[in-house]
Design an enzyme around this catalytic site. Sequence first.
Site, short mmCIF file in Angstrom:
data_model
loop_
_atom_site.label_atom_id
_atom_site.label_comp_id
_atom_site.label_asym_id
_atom_site.label_seq_id
_atom_site.Cartn_x
_atom_site.Cartn_y
_atom_site.Cartn_z
N TRP A 172 -39.45 -7.46 -11.43
CA TRP A 172 -37.46 -7.30 -11.04
C TRP A 172 -36.80 -8.49 -12.69
CZ3 TRP A 172 -35.02 -4.72 -8.87
CH2 TRP A 172 -35.99 -4.80 -7.12
N ASP A 195 -32.41 -16.14 -12.11
CA ASP A 195 -32.45 -15.21 -10.51
C ASP A 195 -33.04 -15.56 -9.49
OD1 ASP A 195 -32.58 -12.99 -8.70
OD2 ASP A 195 -33.49 -11.70 -10.04
N LYS A 200 -31.63 -11.87 1.89
CA LYS A 200 -33.42 -12.45 1.82
C LYS A 200 -32.91 -13.57 3.15
CE LYS A 200 -34.65 -10.22 -2.16
NZ LYS A 200 -35.55 -9.74 -1.64
#
Length: 358
Positions: free
Chosen positions: A100, A167, A191
């Site tokens: 990511w 992030d 999530k």
Amino acid sequence: MAVVYNFSAGPGVLPEPVLREVQAEFLSYKQGVSIVEMSHRSDTFGTIVEQLETRLRRLMHIPDDYAVLFLQGGATLQFSMVPMNLRETGRFAYLDSGIWSKKAIADAKHFGDVIVAGSSAASNYGTIPDWPEHIQDVDYLHVTLNNTIEGTRYTKLPDTDVPLVADVSSNILAEAIDVQRYGLLYAGAQKNIGPAGLTLVIIRRDLITERDLPSYLAYSKHVDTLLNTPSTFSLYVAERVLAWVETEGGVEEMERRNEKKSKLLYDALDTSPLFYALVSGKNRSLTNIPFTTGDDATDEAFRQFAETRGLIELGGHRSVGGLRASLYNAMPLEGVTRLIDVMHEFEQEGQDVSYKNV
């Protein structure tokens, strides 16, 4: 019906009490219409958004000099919005700790010069890069705090002279985060917060400036308002999930539970004659645990073996394969103990021909 435990990395498991509450309210929410039909400009929905922000600020101890933005586009859109909005010199520093962060680096290069201040690519992202001793003359330093795919995380932060951007998609609300150490935090909600469709941005107000950008892409256009029709259902469920987190004891209790769950699974993997964790040491993730048998066919046999026993979404990310268990806040301890029991069962029986051909 047997209990099913969902180990998906995202969209992730949600608290059962919240799902039952949503089910009960779905046809009629206060105004006699479904939440998915309700105007986002109505007073009723406005109250939901206000309560969501209030709960988030309370749970994460977010001070008033930070704005909370409710956006769409997932963390992926933030890979571009961050450099677009924080650009001053056009130089950005990134720590490359996984897939990511690699994607974030690629998108940031469209808007300026990216300095990779540290990378663990050489280890195939099995570790995390060290913090740079000195970082200056850049607009910000970006880090992915928890690597969902690789199963690594940062636990300590150095002092920096530039804004720190993180992030936090897969560890927000799962462990304590000192918001004031950061200039900006962003997270996809799917999530630990709610359904897919909502993205949170927590940004220090002094970093918000007017930019010559399309309206949706400018943080300044989202401060203290809903610029366009948001993902209303996602906002509604997120508010209910945060209410559940508060009722259960807050982020501190979530972190305690996650530490207990992850330790149980890591201990089982570390002593298993067949399975092993892909990450070792102090930087193991609390929420995403990749593991393997070392053989692709055996990994797949176990995934199918576990699925027939009510344990779903244990496959690793498509880019790396293997196996992965995501232990988000709503995953109960019983789910982890069940996984360990099924691992033991497979160790004892799964090498038989009948299970190799599951």
